[in-house]
Structures are given as C-alpha cells and as structure tokens.
Enzyme design. Structure first.
Site, PDB file in Angstrom:
ATOM      1  N   GLY A 227      71.883  51.571  86.495  1.00  0.00           N
ATOM      2  CA  GLY A 227      71.310  52.905  86.419  1.00  0.00           C
ATOM      3  C   GLY A 227      70.150  53.060  87.371  1.00  0.00           C
ATOM      4  O   GLY A 227      70.051  52.357  88.392  1.00  0.00           O
ATOM      5  N   SER A 228      69.249  53.962  87.045  1.00  0.00           N
ATOM      6  CA  SER A 228      68.138  54.277  87.933  1.00  0.00           C
ATOM      7  C   SER A 228      67.066  53.192  87.892  1.00  0.00           C
ATOM      8  O   SER A 228      66.930  52.454  86.905  1.00  0.00           O
ATOM      9  CB  SER A 228      67.521  55.616  87.530  1.00  0.00           C
ATOM     10  N   THR A 231      64.523  53.801  84.919  1.00  0.00           N
ATOM     11  CA  THR A 231      64.972  53.290  83.623  1.00  0.00           C
ATOM     12  C   THR A 231      65.085  51.770  83.657  1.00  0.00           C
ATOM     13  O   THR A 231      64.760  51.088  82.676  1.00  0.00           O
ATOM     14  CB  THR A 231      66.313  53.917  83.230  1.00  0.00           C
ATOM     15  N   GLY A 232      65.530  51.239  84.785  1.00  0.00           N
ATOM     16  CA  GLY A 232      65.647  49.785  84.912  1.00  0.00           C
ATOM     17  C   GLY A 232      64.324  49.079  84.727  1.00  0.00           C
ATOM     18  O   GLY A 232      64.262  47.991  84.136  1.00  0.00           O
ATOM     19  N   GLU A 249      71.334  46.457  88.120  1.00  0.00           N
ATOM     20  CA  GLU A 249      71.856  47.099  89.334  1.00  0.00           C
ATOM     21  C   GLU A 249      71.274  48.498  89.350  1.00  0.00           C
ATOM     22  O   GLU A 249      71.674  49.345  88.552  1.00  0.00           O
ATOM     23  CB  GLU A 249      73.388  47.107  89.315  1.00  0.00           C
ATOM     24  N   CYS A 283      76.561  54.181  93.592  1.00  0.00           N
ATOM     25  CA  CYS A 283      75.360  53.455  94.012  1.00  0.00           C
ATOM     26  C   CYS A 283      75.480  52.950  95.444  1.00  0.00           C
ATOM     27  O   CYS A 283      74.512  52.977  96.203  1.00  0.00           O
ATOM     28  CB  CYS A 283      75.104  52.286  93.072  1.00  0.00           C
TER      29      CYS A 283
END
Length: 477
Positions: A227-228, A231-232, A249, A283
C-alpha cells in the site's frame, strides 16, 4: 443486496456493523461488507494461532497439495470472481490470453497461475558448511501467524502473493482486504477457506482501525503489507512495538529511460501498457518517462495514437479497454496534479479533463513540457497520466531518475542490449527491466529499495521471507 461476511475458523461471522461497497464506474452501492470489531479481530488471530501448529506439522508435500486445491477452486470460480472485481475495482473484464486487454480475467488467471507456481517451487535444506568435523544445515521454520493487509488496485492477485507463500511454508493467515475492494476479496477468501482446514485462513475487514488492531497484536509473527508509504510507516511503527518482522511494498515512482538509438514505433506499445496497465494504478507502472530530445515528438505521437484508440467505460461492457479510477480520493489526487502541471505551463497533449457524468472516469493523459520538480513528476500519481520529460545527456538522466526517495522499478529502452544493461546497472530500483516494464514472474524475486519498502516476494527468496532460518549444526564423530 448481498452482505459479504468474514470467515473465521472456516465459518462465516455474523455482521453487527457494515459499510458500503461502491461501483467506481457508476457510484452505486453494490454490496454491504462486514465491519470487524476489535473482538472479532482478536478472535481471528486467536483462531489462526491455535490452528498453526497442526498446519505446520503437515509435510511440505501435503501443504503443496492444498495449494493445488486452492488453484483448482480459483479456476472453477474464475468468471464470477472476475465479474466482482470489475464491478468493485473497475478494471475491465478483458481476456486471459496474449493480445487481450489485461483486466479482471487476467487477474484471476494470475491468481491461479501464481498459486500453482508457488506450489511447484522446491525449497531444499541448505548445507552451508561441511568439513571432516562438522556439518551445518539451514532449515526453514514458519513465523506462526501472518497478518496480511492487501491493497485495492489488484485486490485478489496481491492478496494471493501474501497468502500462498505464507501457507506453503507452514504459517496460518489473517488477512484484511482494502475497504475499497472488500466484497470481491472476501468472496475469494471464503472459497479458499473452504478447501483448507478450519482456522488456517481467517479474514477481517474494515478501515484503518481494523488494520491497526491486526498489525499491533503481539501474537502476529510476520506482517505483509502492500500500500501507500504513509500507511506503511504506521504498520512499521506498530510492528516495531512488538519487534514483528515485516515485508513492506510501498509503491514507487518508476522512471523509464528511452535511449537515443531506440525505435519509437516498436517500443510504443510496451511503453503504453507499462504506464497505463490498470489505468496506471499499479505500483510498478511507468510514472515518469524520460526521452531524448531527438525522439521526443515521435514517441509522444505514437503514445497519443494508442491512447486515443483505447475505449473507456464500464468494464462490464464488451469492448472496454480502460475503466475508471477506483476511488474518489485517488481521482481527486490525479485531477489536482494535472491541474497543477497545466498551471505551471505544461502541455496537455491528450486527456486532462475529467469526464462528466457518474463514475470516476479520467481520460488517458499525456503531459509534455514538464520537468523534474513539478509535483506530477515528483509524486506518484497512481492514475492514467504520464509526464514525458526531455533529456540530452545520459549521465544526467540517470541522476534525475535516481534523485527521488523511492525505487521500486525502472526500465531502459534501447536497440543495444549491452548499452541498456550498463544504464540499468546504475539505476536505484529493486527491479530494472530492459525493453519491457512491470513484467513480473512468480519465480523472480520482487521488492523495492529506499522508501519503496523492504523485503522481497516471489520465488525461493519470497518463500524464505515468510520463514525463520533454523540452523542445525552437527559434530561428526
């Protein structure tokens, strides 16, 4: 209207609270989705924790056989699953063969194929040292319970990248799909859980609070997140509190560099799908295209011709090649970036104006007369927009491609393979493709560098990443 429920211990969990799932092509509510409570998250983790020792005790051959059953179940239900992906994620149904539009059927084909490929990989015991006095072997042991948090762009395929290796190596799984694509995801997970022993695969669903509860639990042995970066970083912070290993990732801003000897006509199709696969919501799509000044106009013309020939609309309708942006937040971001580029003097070659009417439709957009430093170049747009940037010096363009703090993928395009390889070796990215972009394979490790995350997926290295090394050191008589 159907309500999609979570599965825990092989059984559906009644929904006390739900949220809406929307069709991005129409804006209509198409399903209700269970919103997990903290207690339900706790129960899912407890169930996976209880089931894990028996699952790990199975032989590798037995777990591989279960993966084959999962692949068979996906194949048997591929068409209705693909229809749910199109209705909820937005990508067209497309086809599943060479030359077809890569849409939802392509995604389901990938789910099946990746599962079968992962089941077929051998992970032998490694003898890392041996002499007359001793022998040292590296075995692999599962982490226990893997918490998987999947994104909305390839909701089923990326989820399978998390689930399948984890199961193969003896972990049990609790997975949370994106709140934007929960219906299609929970339906797939339900089908998978039906062929597994109870408790081996469990699901939770909801918004960021649910993902937070999942990643902050000390019983989790490993977290896999796609994800982003924003958020990561929250997932990583939660993991750090319990020293939980992670694979992250976090997307990228992939640069593609065309060298001066390239043939614009022969590379145009590869560049096009490298940038606009899944409406650019991938991505590892091309997000920045650097072209030599001598080829600029030819490449722009070839890409514009392809963009104008791609029908856009509801992915359930025959002939659709491009669907909507998946959600309104992303739609607004893309719109803002294009308008900022326009205001700064960039040229909108095609597209650039949101479509009127329902749905999150934004036309395929090519932007020229733009340079590094513009937000459309520096920020990952994650949508159907491609900035095309002139350059004159190869050393300079390599430095420009490397200057950002992300590095998932990149590509180099040239008729001279060795010249392209020399440039590729200098690019700071987890994967650099030559004369192709975003072409991944289940046996080839994939992961990012810099702020694109850490850890790898796929192949033997991906299977190792969901295990701990366990060294057996023997003294010889």
């Amino acid at each position: 209207m159907q309500t999609f429920l979570n599965t825990v211990n092989g059984q559906p969990v009644a929904a006390g609270k739900t949220f809406d799932s929307l069709n991005p092509a129409t804006g209509e509510v198409i399903a209700k989705v269970a919103y997990s409570t903290r207690e339900e998250v706790d129960q899912a983790i407890a169930t996976a924790h209880k089931a894990q020792p028996a699952w790990a005790a199975l032989t590798d051959a037995q777990r591989r056989a279960y993966l084959v059953k999962i692949a068979d179940a996906i194949k048997a239900h591929a068409e209705p699953l693909a229809e749910w992906v199109t209705r909820e994620q937005g990508k067209p149904l497309g086809g599943d063969g060479r030359g077809s539009v890569p849409g939802s059927r392509f995604e389901l084909m990938g789910c099946e194929g990746w599962t079968r490929a992962t089941a077929a990989i051998d992970v032998p015991v490694e003898v890392v040292f041996e002499n007359e006095q001793r022998r040292d072997e590296v075995h692999r042991q599962p982490y226990g319970v893997v918490a998987a948090i999947a994104p909305w762009n390839w909701p089923l395929l990326i989820a399978m990248w998390q689930i399948v290796p984890s199961l193969r190596m003896g972990n049990t799984v609790v997975i949370k799909p994106s709140e934007y694509t929960s219906a299609c995801s929970l339906e797939l997970f339900r089908l998978i859980a039906e062929v597994l022993p109870p408790g081996v695969l469990n699901t939770v669903s909801g918004f960021g609070d649910v993902g937070g509860w999942l990643s902050d639990d000390a019983r989790i042995g490993k977290i896999m997140f796609t994800g982003s970066a924003s958020t990561g970083s929250k997932v990583a912070a939660a993991a750090a509190r319990n020293l939980t290993p992670t694979t992250l990732e976090l997307g990228g801003n992939d640069a593609a560099i065309v060298l001066a000897d390239a043939d614009p006509e022969s590379i145009a199709m590869g560049l096009f799908w490298g940038a606009f696969l899944n409406m650019g919501q991938t991505c590892a799509c091309v997000k920045r295209l650097y072209v030599p000044a001598s080829l600029h106009d030819q490449i722009v013309s070839a890409l514009a011709k392809l963009a104008s020939a791609m029908p856009m609309g509801d992915g359930m309708l025959p002939g659709t090649a491009m669907g909507p942006i998946q959600n309104r937040m992303q739609f607004d971001k893309v719109t803002k970036l294009v308008e900022a580029a326009r205001s700064a003097g960039a040229t909108i070659v095609c597209g650039g104006q949101p479509s009127e009417g329902p749905g999150n439709f934004y036309p395929l957009t090519l932007v020229t007369d733009i340079d590094d430093g513009n937000p459309l170049v520096d920020e990952e747009q994650f949508g159907p927009v491609l900035p095309i940037i002139r350059y004159t010096d190869v050393d300079d363009v390599v430095a420009r491609a490397n200057r950002l703090d992300v590095g998932l993928g990149a590509s180099v395009w040239s008729r001279d393979a060795e010249k392209a390889r020399a440039v590729a070796m200098r690019l700071q990215a987890g994967t650099v493709w030559i004369n192709q972009h975003g072409v991944i394979h289940p046996l080839v490790p994939f992961g990012g560098s810099k702020r694109s995350g850490w850890g790898v997926e796929f192949g033997v290295e991906g299977l190792k990443s969901v295990t701990r090394p366990h060294v057996i050191s023997m003294q010889k008589s």
